[in-house]
Enzyme design. Structure first.
Site, PDB file in Angstrom:
ATOM      1  N   HIS A  34       0.853  -1.194   0.000  1.00 37.63           N
ATOM      2  CA  HIS A  34       0.000   0.000   0.000  1.00 37.63           C
ATOM      3  C   HIS A  34       0.887   1.241   0.000  1.00 37.63           C
ATOM      4  O   HIS A  34       0.981   1.982   0.974  1.00 37.63           O
ATOM      5  CB  HIS A  34      -0.919  -0.011   1.223  1.00 37.63           C
ATOM      6  CG  HIS A  34      -2.052   0.954   1.131  1.00 37.63           C
ATOM      7  ND1 HIS A  34      -3.307   0.663   1.612  1.00 37.63           N
ATOM      8  CD2 HIS A  34      -2.156   2.204   0.623  1.00 37.63           C
ATOM      9  CE1 HIS A  34      -4.118   1.685   1.405  1.00 37.63           C
ATOM     10  NE2 HIS A  34      -3.419   2.643   0.811  1.00 37.63           N
ATOM     11  N   HIS A  44       1.865   4.868  -1.568  1.00 37.49           N
ATOM     12  CA  HIS A  44       1.668   6.083  -2.356  1.00 37.49           C
ATOM     13  C   HIS A  44       3.070   6.566  -2.726  1.00 37.49           C
ATOM     14  O   HIS A  44       3.828   6.997  -1.857  1.00 37.49           O
ATOM     15  CB  HIS A  44       0.958   7.165  -1.538  1.00 37.49           C
ATOM     16  CG  HIS A  44      -0.437   6.826  -1.143  1.00 37.49           C
ATOM     17  ND1 HIS A  44      -1.542   7.468  -1.670  1.00 37.49           N
ATOM     18  CD2 HIS A  44      -0.928   5.920  -0.253  1.00 37.49           C
ATOM     19  CE1 HIS A  44      -2.646   6.978  -1.129  1.00 37.49           C
ATOM     20  NE2 HIS A  44      -2.292   6.036  -0.259  1.00 37.49           N
ATOM     21  N   LYS A  95      -6.085  -0.134  -9.112  1.00 38.53           N
ATOM     22  CA  LYS A  95      -6.539   0.369  -7.817  1.00 38.53           C
ATOM     23  C   LYS A  95      -7.838   1.146  -7.989  1.00 38.53           C
ATOM     24  O   LYS A  95      -7.913   2.097  -8.764  1.00 38.53           O
ATOM     25  CB  LYS A  95      -5.472   1.285  -7.205  1.00 38.53           C
ATOM     26  CG  LYS A  95      -5.929   2.040  -5.965  1.00 38.53           C
ATOM     27  CD  LYS A  95      -6.263   1.100  -4.806  1.00 38.53           C
ATOM     28  CE  LYS A  95      -6.826   1.855  -3.609  1.00 38.53           C
ATOM     29  NZ  LYS A  95      -5.906   2.840  -3.052  1.00 38.53           N
ATOM     30  N   HIS A 141     -10.298   3.574  -5.995  1.00 36.37           N
ATOM     31  CA  HIS A 141     -10.268   4.451  -4.822  1.00 36.37           C
ATOM     32  C   HIS A 141     -11.489   5.347  -4.815  1.00 36.37           C
ATOM     33  O   HIS A 141     -11.873   5.911  -5.846  1.00 36.37           O
ATOM     34  CB  HIS A 141      -8.996   5.305  -4.812  1.00 36.37           C
ATOM     35  CG  HIS A 141      -8.708   5.929  -3.482  1.00 36.37           C
ATOM     36  ND1 HIS A 141      -9.475   6.949  -2.957  1.00 36.37           N
ATOM     37  CD2 HIS A 141      -7.750   5.660  -2.562  1.00 36.37           C
ATOM     38  CE1 HIS A 141      -8.995   7.296  -1.774  1.00 36.37           C
ATOM     39  NE2 HIS A 141      -7.946   6.528  -1.510  1.00 36.37           N
ATOM     40  N   HIS A 156     -10.195   0.746  -2.249  1.00 37.90           N
ATOM     41  CA  HIS A 156     -10.513   1.598  -1.100  1.00 37.90           C
ATOM     42  C   HIS A 156     -11.970   1.992  -1.310  1.00 37.90           C
ATOM     43  O   HIS A 156     -12.283   2.749  -2.227  1.00 37.90           O
ATOM     44  CB  HIS A 156      -9.581   2.808  -1.082  1.00 37.90           C
ATOM     45  CG  HIS A 156      -9.880   3.822  -0.018  1.00 37.90           C
ATOM     46  ND1 HIS A 156      -8.895   4.370   0.767  1.00 37.90           N
ATOM     47  CD2 HIS A 156     -11.030   4.397   0.398  1.00 37.90           C
ATOM     48  CE1 HIS A 156      -9.425   5.251   1.598  1.00 37.90           C
ATOM     49  NE2 HIS A 156     -10.730   5.275   1.384  1.00 37.90           N
ATOM     50  N   HIS A 175      -7.579  -0.989   3.623  1.00 38.56           N
ATOM     51  CA  HIS A 175      -8.360  -0.306   4.664  1.00 38.56           C
ATOM     52  C   HIS A 175      -9.562  -1.125   5.108  1.00 38.56           C
ATOM     53  O   HIS A 175     -10.651  -0.597   5.279  1.00 38.56           O
ATOM     54  CB  HIS A 175      -8.840   1.068   4.182  1.00 38.56           C
ATOM     55  CG  HIS A 175      -7.752   2.039   3.901  1.00 38.56           C
ATOM     56  ND1 HIS A 175      -6.769   2.339   4.795  1.00 38.56           N
ATOM     57  CD2 HIS A 175      -7.490   2.788   2.806  1.00 38.56           C
ATOM     58  CE1 HIS A 175      -5.949   3.230   4.270  1.00 38.56           C
ATOM     59  NE2 HIS A 175      -6.356   3.508   3.061  1.00 38.56           N
ATOM     60  N   HIS A 208      -6.593  13.699   2.261  1.00 37.88           N
ATOM     61  CA  HIS A 208      -7.702  13.605   1.307  1.00 37.88           C
ATOM     62  C   HIS A 208      -8.208  14.970   0.844  1.00 37.88           C
ATOM     63  O   HIS A 208      -9.334  15.095   0.379  1.00 37.88           O
ATOM     64  CB  HIS A 208      -8.819  12.738   1.888  1.00 37.88           C
ATOM     65  CG  HIS A 208      -8.407  11.297   1.956  1.00 37.88           C
ATOM     66  ND1 HIS A 208      -8.433  10.468   0.866  1.00 37.88           N
ATOM     67  CD2 HIS A 208      -7.884  10.569   2.973  1.00 37.88           C
ATOM     68  CE1 HIS A 208      -7.976   9.278   1.214  1.00 37.88           C
ATOM     69  NE2 HIS A 208      -7.631   9.319   2.486  1.00 37.88           N
ATOM     70  N   ASP A 256       0.533   2.572   3.770  1.00 35.58           N
ATOM     71  CA  ASP A 256      -0.181   3.773   3.321  1.00 35.58           C
ATOM     72  C   ASP A 256       0.756   4.980   3.372  1.00 35.58           C
ATOM     73  O   ASP A 256       0.426   6.048   3.876  1.00 35.58           O
ATOM     74  CB  ASP A 256      -1.422   4.017   4.168  1.00 35.58           C
ATOM     75  CG  ASP A 256      -2.508   4.782   3.422  1.00 35.58           C
ATOM     76  OD1 ASP A 256      -2.269   5.187   2.275  1.00 35.58           O
ATOM     77  OD2 ASP A 256      -3.595   4.980   3.987  1.00 35.58           O
TER      78      ASP A 256
END
Length: 568
Positions: free
Chosen positions: A135, A137, A218, A220, A247, A273, A321, A361
């Site tokens: 996971h 980024h 992915k 999201h 996600h 998550h 976010h 993450d």
């Protein structure tokens, strides 16, 4: 002539043997050696006056018949066992686990040592497989240094740098970005694989990302994880033998958790998550742990549940976010994701094997260098609060240790189709190995091997007369330099991309390895972490019930593997 040694004297000379126990760092976790592959009185050890000398422990065999490197007398901690053995490495791969020495004069030798063999002293050390963080980024390339120094040797995820999209989602969108990131991967001494953006409702934009080199897709919520997008993404994954990570929809705009599960249609998916505060259907995303086709993971900010967990999360979530605390709706969104009850249940679900994997993450509500630390902190907290697991006994925590090490090694590898190369210490696999002093286990490795070559180690002053004078800190070693870098690390891609010749077209230096068998994996394949409870979450109190039992625990007020290890 024989000499009887006390257990203490033997352990100090050759490391612990069968029946000896080792404490992991400053935790309450004890592992016990289940088997010793070495032979008493025939152990090999390097040094002045020691065994590995010409005509003694070293044979006359040529390079083709001996390993390139052996790690002597190491304690192996892996999902399959806790054993003492010599480890042989040949051509960057684990060649054997057994008894090293000179077969011309010693009995029971399964690994011949020769003049072509380098020696790493493993006496008193624990060896684990390199960690796999699924996971990531890819916000900053400097994450790779942090991850490698922590014992992580494979990073899977998505991104393009500190773009707003990458700050929130693990997607490398489109063929152009995929090509650039695969080219960038050539410069880093770690195994890498990239996920494309899966949020679209027709196949072709997804197929072209897989063809460009994505190992999977992915989905999201920040890009819109609707049932239509889920269905389309999984259909493309089935056609290309790639994995999908998801996600889910915190706001329940496109449907509730039941709608998402229905869109899966029984197809394999890795649920990021699946946890108490990371995001996804509020408040009951934990329900998916009971689905046979769902491979659930959680991330490390909530690992383990402590008195500081809730306070930390609100600001962290607002930044990651792209939310505005002055907007009431944004604040409500953030607060809906931070629930003490589900965070507490997450601890227990990990301990019972319902949550199968743990990842970081990185820089997006997670710490890239703390996957391994927080895994073992969670194991410790559960040992203290819940006692021994039924599979363990008063002497050791072997099963619990195997369960937790599997969460960041073999299970992520199985999930993403790379277990044929990495994820465990087994002959034939890439020699990504991490060596630990027991007192520093899970916190600060002594040495990290990539593809059989030392990539990073604790090293003292380079101008000193010996390797140990201060300042001692992590320094990159020769596996990170020149052409060796591309021959000691792997880049994972889809089979479609490999067949299309992207290595030549992109000018890639690293070996590319196609992922495989991503679509036939089920929860039952998650080693030591396959429990499928029936879970319900009260929509008002957030109480979590699993198979009729309330899952709750107190937050930790103090943790091991923490400040005493980071004073300097």
């Amino acid at each position: 002539m024989t000499l009887r040694l006390s257990r203490r004297a033997y352990a100090e000379m050759f490391g612990p043997t069968t029946g000896d126990r080792v404490r992991l760092a400053d935790t309450e976790l004890l592992i016990e050696i289940e088997r010793d592959y070495t032979i008493y009185g025939e152990e090999v050890k390097f040094g002045g006056g020691k065994v590995i000398r010409d005509g003694m422990g070293q044979s006359q065999r040529v390079a083709a018949d001996v390993p390139d490197t052996i790690i002597t007398n190491a304690v192996i901690l892996d999902h399959w066992g806790i054993v003492k053995a010599d480890i042989a490495i040949k051509h960057g791969r684990i060649a054997a686990i057994g008894k090293a020495g000179n077969p011309d004069i010693q009995p029971g030798v399964t690994i011949a040592i020769g003049a072509a063999t380098e020696v790493i002293a493993g006496e008193g050390l624990i060896v684990t497989a390199g960690g796999i963080d699924t996971h990531i980024h890819f916000i900053s390339p400097q994450q790779i240094d942090e991850a490698l120094a922590s014992g992580v040797t494979t990073m899977l995820g998505g991104g393009t740098g500190p773009a707003t999209g990458t700050n929130a989602t693990t997607c490398t969108p489109g063929p152009w970005h995929m090509e650039r990131m695969l080219q960038a991967a050539d410069g880093w001494p770690i195994n890498l694989g990239f996920l494309g953006k899966g949020n679209v409702s027709v196949p072709q934009p997804l197929v072209e990302q897989i063809a460009a080199g994505a190992i999977g897709l992915k989905l999201h919520e920040d890009w819109g994880t609707t049932p239509a997008a889920i269905d389309n993404c999984l259909s493309v994954a089935d056609d290309t033998d790639t994995q999908v990570a998801i996600h889910t929809d915190t706001l329940n705009e496109g449907g509730f958790v039941e709608s998402t599960v229905a869109a899966f249609k029984g197809r394999t998916i890795h649920t990021y998550h699946t946890e108490g505060a990371g995001g996804g259907h509020a408040p009951d995303i934990l329900k998916v742990c009971g689905e046979s086709n769902v491979l659930p993971s959680s991330t490390n900010p909530t690992r383990p549940y402590t008195i500081n967990t809730l306070d930390e999360h609100l600001d962290m979530l607002m930044v990651c976010h792209h939310l505005d605390p002055s907007i009431a709706e944004d604040l409500a969104f953030a607060e809906s994701r931070i629930r003490r009850e589900t965070i507490a249940a997450e601890d227990i679900l990990h301990d019972l094997g319902a949550l199968s994997m743990l990842s970081s993450d990185s820089q997006a509500m997670g710490r890239v260098g703390e996957v391994i630390i927080r895994t073992w902190q969670t194991a410790h907290k559960m040992k203290v609060q819940r006692g021994a697991l039924p599979e363990d006994n008063a002497r050791n925590d072997n099963f619990r240790a195997k369960r937790y090490v599997a969460k960041y090694t073999i299970n992520p590898a199985i999930t993403h189709g790379i277990a044929h190369e990495v994820g465990s210490i087994e002959p034939g696999k890439w020699a990504d190995l991490v060596l630990w002093e027991p007192a520093f286990f899970g916190i600060k490795p002594s040495m990290i091997l990539k593809g059989g070559m030392i990539a990073m180690a604790q090293m003292g002053d380079p101008n000193a007369s010996i390797p140990t004078p201060q300042p001692v800190h992590y320094r990159e070693m020769f596996a990170t330099r020149g052409g060796a870098l591309a021959r000691t690390s792997l880049t994972f891609v889809s089979q479609m991309a490999a067949d299309a010749g992207i290595a030549e077209r992109y000018g890639l230096a690293k070996w590319i390895v196609p992922v495989r068998n991503c679509r036939n994996v089920t929860k039952a394949d998650m080693i030591h972490n396959a429990w499928r409870p029936s879970i319900s979450v009260d929509p008002e109190t957030y109480d979590v019930i699993a198979d009729g039992q309330l899952l709750t625990c107190e937050p930790a007020t103090v943790l091991p593997m923490a400040q005493r290890y980071f004073l300097f």
